[in-house]
Design a protein around this motif. Structure first.
Motif, short mmCIF file in Angstrom:
data_model
loop_
_atom_site.label_atom_id
_atom_site.label_comp_id
_atom_site.label_asym_id
_atom_site.label_seq_id
_atom_site.Cartn_x
_atom_site.Cartn_y
_atom_site.Cartn_z
N TYR A 262 0.91 -1.22 0.06
CA TYR A 262 0.12 -0.02 -0.14
C TYR A 262 1.02 1.19 0.20
CZ TYR A 262 -3.94 -2.70 1.22
OH TYR A 262 -5.10 -3.69 1.18
N ASP A 263 0.55 2.16 -1.00
CA ASP A 263 1.47 3.27 -1.05
C ASP A 263 0.79 4.56 -0.83
OD1 ASP A 263 3.71 4.99 -1.73
OD2 ASP A 263 3.98 4.34 -3.76
N PHE A 264 1.22 5.15 0.68
CA PHE A 264 0.86 6.20 0.97
C PHE A 264 1.77 7.45 1.04
CE2 PHE A 264 -1.79 3.16 3.11
CZ PHE A 264 -3.09 3.55 2.89
N ARG A 265 2.97 7.09 0.31
CA ARG A 265 4.37 8.11 0.37
C ARG A 265 3.87 9.21 -0.33
NH1 ARG A 265 8.48 4.18 -2.09
NH2 ARG A 265 6.84 3.81 -3.59
N GLY A 266 3.01 9.39 -1.20
CA GLY A 266 2.43 10.57 -1.89
C GLY A 266 1.46 11.54 -1.53
N TYR A 267 1.07 10.97 -0.20
CA TYR A 267 -0.09 11.76 0.33
C TYR A 267 0.48 12.98 1.02
CZ TYR A 267 -3.58 7.91 -0.06
OH TYR A 267 -4.43 6.84 -0.66
N ALA A 268 -0.35 14.01 1.29
CA ALA A 268 -0.31 15.19 1.62
C ALA A 268 0.39 14.93 3.09
CB ALA A 268 -1.30 16.23 1.71
N ASP B 184 2.66 -7.34 12.93
CA ASP B 184 1.28 -7.77 13.17
C ASP B 184 0.25 -7.36 12.10
OD1 ASP B 184 -1.29 -8.54 14.03
OD2 ASP B 184 -1.23 -7.64 16.17
N GLU B 185 0.06 -8.24 11.15
CA GLU B 185 -0.86 -7.79 9.87
C GLU B 185 -2.30 -7.29 10.41
OE1 GLU B 185 -1.61 -9.78 5.55
OE2 GLU B 185 0.30 -10.48 6.77
N SER B 186 -2.73 -7.84 11.74
CA SER B 186 -4.16 -7.46 11.81
C SER B 186 -4.01 -6.08 12.28
CB SER B 186 -4.61 -8.26 12.95
OG SER B 186 -3.81 -7.94 14.24
N ILE B 187 -2.98 -5.49 12.40
CA ILE B 187 -2.92 -3.94 12.91
C ILE B 187 -3.11 -3.12 11.59
CG2 ILE B 187 -1.39 -2.06 13.89
CD1 ILE B 187 -2.11 -3.94 16.04
N LEU B 188 -2.51 -3.53 10.65
CA LEU B 188 -2.62 -2.90 9.25
C LEU B 188 -4.11 -2.39 9.05
CD1 LEU B 188 -0.93 -1.56 6.88
CD2 LEU B 188 -2.03 -3.75 5.64
N MET B 189 -5.05 -3.48 8.98
CA MET B 189 -6.48 -3.22 8.51
C MET B 189 -7.00 -1.91 9.58
SD MET B 189 -7.42 -4.55 5.93
CE MET B 189 -6.04 -4.48 5.15
N GLU B 190 -6.79 -2.09 10.79
CA GLU B 190 -7.21 -1.01 11.66
C GLU B 190 -6.63 0.33 11.35
OE1 GLU B 190 -8.06 -0.37 16.16
OE2 GLU B 190 -7.50 -2.21 15.76
N LEU B 191 -5.27 0.23 10.97
CA LEU B 191 -4.50 1.51 10.67
C LEU B 191 -5.30 2.24 9.39
CD1 LEU B 191 -2.15 3.37 11.59
CD2 LEU B 191 -0.73 1.95 10.15
N MET B 192 -5.43 1.24 8.43
CA MET B 192 -6.20 1.62 7.19
C MET B 192 -7.25 2.49 7.35
SD MET B 192 -4.48 0.43 4.34
CE MET B 192 -5.39 0.11 3.18
N GLY B 193 -8.09 2.41 8.69
CA GLY B 193 -9.04 3.21 9.14
C GLY B 193 -8.65 4.71 9.14
N TYR B 194 -7.48 4.71 9.57
CA TYR B 194 -6.88 6.19 9.96
C TYR B 194 -6.37 6.76 8.86
CZ TYR B 194 -7.58 5.59 14.78
OH TYR B 194 -8.04 5.19 16.29
N ASP C 264 -12.08 0.95 -3.95
CA ASP C 264 -11.43 1.71 -2.83
C ASP C 264 -10.12 0.78 -2.58
OD1 ASP C 264 -12.35 3.94 -0.84
OD2 ASP C 264 -11.03 2.67 0.35
N ILE C 265 -9.26 1.52 -1.63
CA ILE C 265 -8.00 0.44 -1.35
C ILE C 265 -8.11 0.05 0.14
CG2 ILE C 265 -6.11 1.80 -2.41
CD1 ILE C 265 -5.61 3.21 0.06
N ASN C 266 -9.34 0.31 0.98
CA ASN C 266 -9.54 0.01 2.28
C ASN C 266 -10.49 -1.29 1.91
OD1 ASN C 266 -10.58 -0.76 4.84
ND2 ASN C 266 -10.08 1.42 5.39
N GLN C 267 -10.02 -2.65 2.21
CA GLN C 267 -11.04 -3.74 2.17
C GLN C 267 -12.08 -3.88 3.25
OE1 GLN C 267 -10.39 -6.14 0.08
NE2 GLN C 267 -8.14 -5.82 -0.61
N ASP C 268 -11.93 -3.17 4.28
CA ASP C 268 -12.78 -3.05 5.30
C ASP C 268 -14.08 -2.25 4.81
OD1 ASP C 268 -13.74 -4.02 8.08
OD2 ASP C 268 -13.25 -1.97 8.75
N SER C 269 -13.70 -1.14 4.35
CA SER C 269 -14.90 -0.14 3.87
C SER C 269 -15.59 -0.78 2.69
CB SER C 269 -14.05 1.15 3.28
OG SER C 269 -13.41 1.74 4.23
N LEU C 270 -14.94 -1.65 1.99
CA LEU C 270 -15.46 -2.20 0.70
C LEU C 270 -16.61 -3.31 1.18
CD1 LEU C 270 -12.66 -2.77 -1.95
CD2 LEU C 270 -14.49 -1.24 -2.37
#
Length: 275
Positions: free
Chosen positions: A23-29, A59-69, A136-142
């Motif tokens: 997941y590439d967030f490096r170009g986000y403001a 811990d991969e499960s943390i990533l999905m929660e972090l995606m919400g942020y 969307d890139i967020n699986q949880d949102s989808l």
């Protein structure tokens, strides 16, 4: 000094997420992503963003929660009703001339926008000839978008937005209410394809007549904005339509010459004919 270290930590965390999870967030403001990562740091009980990085890498499960942020989950049905009214009154007459339609809702979050379009297109007699791509890139949102379940307490606002957008029916025709939740009619989903797609790394996947991407570009830096608008331009058929959020514009984009302003106040653009 502390601020400078935090900036380094943010960059390292985004690099780590990219290297491990692609997941590439490096170009986000920077300002907005840093603010959201500080919220996440506090939420996970970490003293520093580096500690958050350690957590995410192991811990991969943390990533999905972090995606919400990291991905913004703020939406409502018929948000900015004037936008939908302009589509209904000025874009729909053009779309009616096509035998079949493809509409791309980019950054669909938890689905409010795509259901708004499905309802609007049903009311305007266009639903049966349309395929909606909700990405969307967020699986949880989808997953939430696909379920189409929203809090009943939000329906008053949604109903008022629908009315102001020129709605031709009652919003309650489209959902059933039970146990404090409103579940939108399954029939609205039969023309929707929900899919994982990144405006940062992925390519165009279909020729479309309308792209709606609202309140996503404000979180991107200039290069990433240009990349995303380039994708929309490549995806749109000649004289296809692009809708952006109220705080977004094509004015400073390298693709500005590829579009004409169609409804300036509502941030609707029309792709110019390509030779």
């Amino acid at each position: 000094m502390h601020n400078k270290i935090e900036d380094i930590e943010v960059r390292l965390l985004l690099e780590a997420i990219h290297l491990k999870y692609h997941y590439d967030f490096r170009g986000y403001a920077m300002a907005s992503i840093k603010r959201r990562l500080i919220q996440a740091r506090d939420r996970f009980g970490c003293r520093t963003i580096s500690m958050l990085q350690d957590l995410v890498l192991h811990d991969e499960s943390i990533l999905m929660e972090l995606m919400g942020y990291l991905t913004v989950q703020v939406s409502e049905l018929f948000r900015d009703p004037a936008y939908f009214k302009a589509i209904r009154e000025t874009v729909v007459p053009h779309l009616k001339t096509y035998p079949s339609l493809k509409v791309w809702i980019a950054g669909c979050s938890t689905g409010e926008e795509v259901y708004s379009f499905a309802i609007l297109f049903r009311e305007e007699g266009l639903e049966d000839r349309t395929i909606f791509y909700a990405t969307d890139i967020n699986q949880d949102s989808l997953r939430k978008a696909e379920a189409g379940v929203y809090g009943l307490d939000r329906m008053r606002l949604f109903t008022e937005n629908h009315r102001l957008s020129g709605g031709k029916s009652s919003l309650s025709d489209y959902y059933t209410a039970a146990y404090g939740a409103a579940t939108f009619d399954k029939s609205l989903r039969k023309r929707i394809v929900f899919s994982d797609h990144s405006l940062v790394t992925d390519a165009v996947f279909a020729e479309t007549q309308l792209v709606s991407c609202r309140n996503v570009l404000i979180y991107f830096n200039k290069d990433l904005q240009n990349r995303a608008i380039g994708l929309f331009r490549d995806s749109l058929s000649n004289r296809g339509f692009l809708g952006l959020g109220a705080k977004e514009t094509l004015r400073f984009s390298s693709h500005v010459d590829g579009f004409a302003e169609f409804a300036r106040d509502e941030r609707l653009y029309q792709k110019r004919e390509e030779a």
